[in-house]
Design a protein around this motif. Structure first.
Motif, mmCIF file in Angstrom:
data_model
loop_
_atom_site.group_PDB
_atom_site.id
_atom_site.type_symbol
_atom_site.label_atom_id
_atom_site.label_comp_id
_atom_site.label_asym_id
_atom_site.label_seq_id
_atom_site.Cartn_x
_atom_site.Cartn_y
_atom_site.Cartn_z
ATOM 1 N N GLY A 1 40.939 22.906 38.901
ATOM 2 C CA GLY A 1 41.706 22.975 37.778
ATOM 3 C C GLY A 1 41.183 23.535 36.766
ATOM 4 N N MET A 2 39.853 23.264 36.371
ATOM 5 C CA MET A 2 39.251 23.662 35.195
ATOM 6 C C MET A 2 39.465 25.406 35.163
ATOM 7 S SD MET A 2 35.956 21.529 34.703
ATOM 8 C CE MET A 2 35.524 22.121 33.035
ATOM 9 N N LYS A 3 39.796 25.915 33.898
ATOM 10 C CA LYS A 3 40.071 27.329 33.807
ATOM 11 C C LYS A 3 39.144 27.901 32.735
ATOM 12 C CE LYS A 3 44.949 27.265 34.550
ATOM 13 N NZ LYS A 3 46.276 27.845 34.281
ATOM 14 N N GLY A 4 38.534 29.052 33.214
ATOM 15 C CA GLY A 4 37.489 29.684 32.422
ATOM 16 C C GLY A 4 37.592 31.286 32.317
ATOM 17 N N LYS A 5 36.368 31.896 31.946
ATOM 18 C CA LYS A 5 36.393 33.272 31.715
ATOM 19 C C LYS A 5 35.091 33.854 32.457
ATOM 20 C CE LYS A 5 38.919 33.437 27.419
ATOM 21 N NZ LYS A 5 39.160 34.076 25.875
ATOM 22 N N GLY A 6 35.334 34.857 33.187
ATOM 23 C CA GLY A 6 34.519 35.729 33.854
ATOM 24 C C GLY A 6 34.393 37.005 33.082
ATOM 25 N N TYR A 7 32.923 37.831 33.333
ATOM 26 C CA TYR A 7 32.653 38.936 32.509
ATOM 27 C C TYR A 7 32.005 39.805 33.619
ATOM 28 C CZ TYR A 7 33.681 35.955 28.337
ATOM 29 O OH TYR A 7 34.086 35.348 27.396
ATOM 30 N N SER B 1 28.092 38.463 38.219
ATOM 31 C CA SER B 1 29.055 38.307 36.936
ATOM 32 C C SER B 1 29.061 37.012 36.487
ATOM 33 C CB SER B 1 30.566 38.839 37.358
ATOM 34 O OG SER B 1 30.515 40.122 37.951
ATOM 35 N N PRO B 2 28.814 36.872 35.172
ATOM 36 C CA PRO B 2 28.814 35.401 34.578
ATOM 37 C C PRO B 2 30.130 34.916 34.463
ATOM 38 C CG PRO B 2 28.497 37.081 32.894
ATOM 39 C CD PRO B 2 28.548 37.742 34.023
ATOM 40 N N MET B 3 30.216 33.414 34.734
ATOM 41 C CA MET B 3 31.356 32.708 34.830
ATOM 42 C C MET B 3 30.948 31.655 33.843
ATOM 43 S SD MET B 3 32.594 34.485 37.058
ATOM 44 C CE MET B 3 34.250 33.846 37.025
ATOM 45 N N TYR B 4 31.985 31.704 32.829
ATOM 46 C CA TYR B 4 31.937 30.388 31.788
ATOM 47 C C TYR B 4 32.986 29.432 31.812
ATOM 48 C CZ TYR B 4 28.254 33.039 29.210
ATOM 49 O OH TYR B 4 27.161 33.452 28.712
#
Length: 627
Positions: A39-45, A95-98
């Motif tokens: 359920g956590m949401k994050g950002k990838g690049y 690809s880094p996932m934060y």
């Protein structure tokens, strides 16, 4: 004393140069797996086009522990439109996932054939990747590469798969066709385990379009490495330099220059002069020493199966030093050297084309990529399939080494057929380079490879149709005239005459005259006298690799059915049984001696204007009282 001090200083300087601090765990930068929750949401690049890193949003779906022993996976789904347009794609690996501003891991897995907008992908936790860097961030200077192929029997070292001696020739006919180089190649490749894991993203390999025959050669190797060939995009682009930062393309140029093969993924984390990438292995070889380059993305090719980034290399950026199951790790700066390959091709229009490319130093694939590169250029500059004749000259120059007596292998031969003109190049280059690279005696450093090729748009082949001698009984010392009927391609048969002299010490009895093309003759020799082809040091191997019969020659050999003996590479014939027993005693060094199946008396050759195929046998009697 002074010399010892200088050596110590050199070692210290090298150690200092290659010493690097290891990437350490930083709780402020990295998020441990224990804190990750569904359920956590994050950002990838990642880069979708060019060298611009774009962010996309995602949501954690689930956590799978021990998806592969010791490899945990965080399963996520993409939420942003830019990601939904392509879905997970080959080349996104790393690809880094934060999450909450901290690096959680690297995108590394993705299923095939997902329904639209599902966009599920797997992430390798960053803590597993940091552990890879902690295994050491110095290049392995003794690294040679994975030994992918066992081609020992190609040089006669192993004979278990070759029909022995008289069984090859029986009743005047060939009873067993000697194995071709292709047969040995594909058998060897089939024994190499495949690296691919179920949903692990493959590594896109940007490369030029190869003809079907070349692709058939190389595709099994790509499968073993989990490469996905991306053809028609192996060239460069207007972007010649890319940033070395998170989300950018990184990879290895296996071939660079006028021919390019580039396998790539994405940078996950940069810490000073060190970096982590991929979130899985390249070939998982451990501590390595391979070049790294940056890259740029032409575009992402969307697919209902699984999309792929289409990218090209930019500048060299450093050295890959760790290649493990969960990550690759590298250092930014210098990179290992390549093998220069210089190719001069004269095409059928009379024009001379000078091409240059470089090949990665890896004993498993250097020979393959060297041969594929030249074969591709030959096809690209001339034609894929056509009647042709190729005159090939090749020189493999080895770096001077105390154990080497001769630093050059030179080949001159001719190939002709109606298919691709590249098959002869493949065999001429792949076999010696693979054998040199995989030898167990000393590390051989190939300095360069030079090729001179001339192509004719005419097929010049001929098969041996029949043999004829003028009588069936000859005296020792007499010269035998052999009438050979050849059937050229789409021409009338022609008759040639060759001669071979019977040695004066030939005993009375039955003698076999074999007339054969070069390939068949070499296979026959490996079967008749396998111990003549065993080598026990690097110089014997080099000499063995120089044994190449010209394809335009018809080779005559006179032999008798009596067994002989090979001792340390020297063949003895007509020995009494008692002497053979003593010479082949168990006290001999294992593998240095062995029996021959038949004894060769004399060898001669007839030159022709054709590439010869086929063979024939005539038996006659040697009789000192013959008229």
């Amino acid at each position: 004393m002074k010399k010892a001090w200088v050596c110590t200083l050199i070692v210290f300087c090298l150690t200092t140069y290659y010493s690097h601090a290891q990437i350490k765990w930083d709780a402020e930068k990295f998020m441990p797996l224990s804190e990750v929750k569904p359920g956590m949401k994050g950002k990838g690049y990642t880069v979708f086009s060019g060298i611009t890193v774009e962010e996309f949003e995602y949501e954690v779906v689930s956590i799978e522990y021990d998806s592969y022993p010791g490899w945990h996976v965080v399963w996520c789904k993409g939420l942003s439109e830019n990601f939904k347009r392509t879905g997970v794609a080959g080349g996104m690996s790393g690809s880094p996932m934060y999450l909450d501003g901290r690096l959680m891991g690297a995108l590394s897995l993705g299923y095939f054939n997902q329904r639209e907008h599902a966009n599920l992908f797997g992430v390798t936790p960053i803590e597993l990747m940091v552990k890879v860097a902690q295994r050491g961030m110095e290049p392995n200077l003794s690294y040679q590469g994975m030994q992918l192929f066992d081609l020992g029997d190609a040089a006669g070292v192993q004979t278990s798969d070759l029909d022995m001696g008289a069984a090859l020739l029986r009743d005047g006919e060939v009873t067993h066709t000697p194995r071709t180089f292709k047969d040995m190649w594909f058998k060897s490749v089939s024994n190499v385990p495949t690296r691919a894991r179920s949903a692990q993203l493959s590594i896109p390999l940007a490369m030029p379009p190869l003809n079907p025959e070349l692709m058939r050669f190389v595709k099994p190797v790509f499968n073993k490495f989990n490469f996905t060939p991306v053809q028609a995009a192996g060239g460069g682009g207007r972007i010649k330099e890319s940033p070395v930062e998170e989300g950018q393309i990184i990879g290895t140029e296996f071939v660079r220059g006028d021919v390019s093969f580039f396998g790539y993924g994405t940078i996950t984390h940069v810490d000073g002069k060190e970096l982590l990438a991929y979130g899985h292995g390249a070939s998982a070889e451990g501590n390595v020493n391979l070049p790294l380059s940056g890259g740029h993305v032409h575009f992402i090719l969307p697919s209902s199966s699984r999309s792929s980034k289409i990218a090209a290399p930019t500048q060299p950026i450093g050295t890959l030093v760790q290649d493990r199951e969960t990550s690759i790790a590298g250092i930014i700066g210098r990179h290992p050297s390549y093998i220069p390959v210089n190719v001069n091709i004269q095409t059928t229009d009379g024009k001379l084309h000078q091409k240059h490319y470089e090949v990665i130093r890896d004993r498993g694939i250097s020979g393959l990529y060297t041969a594929i590169g030249t074969s591709y250029l030959l096809d690209a500059l001339e034609f894929y399939f056509h009647d042709h004749t190729v005159n090939l000259g090749a020189t493999i120059t080895l770096k001077d080494h105390p154990d080497l007596e001769n630093s050059e292998l030179t080949y001159k031969n001719i190939y002709s057929s109606s298919g691709s003109p590249s098959s002869g190049v493949m065999q001429t280059l792949m076999l010696p380079m693979a054998m040199l690279d995989s030898n167990t005696y000393t590390k051989v450093h190939v300095e360069k490879v030079d090729l001179d090729i001339k192509v004719e748009d005419k097929r010049r082949t001929a098969g041996i149709q029949s043999l004829r001698v003028d009588k069936l009984r000859y005296r020792p010392g007499e010269t035998v005239a052999v009438e050979i009927t050849l059937q050229p391609y789409l021409e009338m048969p022609i008759v040639l005459t060759g001669t071979i002299t019977i040695p004066k010490d030939t005993p009375d009895g039955l003698v076999m005259l074999l007339a054969a093309n070069g390939n068949f003759y070499q296979s026959w020799q490996r079967s008749r006298a396998p111990y003549n082809f065993r080598y026990r040091n690097i110089n014997q191997l080099v000499e063995l690799l120089k044994r190449e019969e010209n394809n335009s020659n018809i080779i005559f050999e006179l032999s008798v059915p009596q067994p002989g003996l090979t001792v340390q590479g020297e063949e003895f014939s007509n020995l009494p049984p008692s002497v053979m027993s003593v010479m082949n005693t168990a006290k001999q060094v294992v593998g240095n001696s062995g029996y021959t199946s038949g004894t060769a008396l004399h060898v001669d050759k007839v030159s022709t204007d054709y590439v010869i195929s086929g063979s024939g046998i005539i038996r006659f009697v040697v009789d000192r009282n013959a008229e």
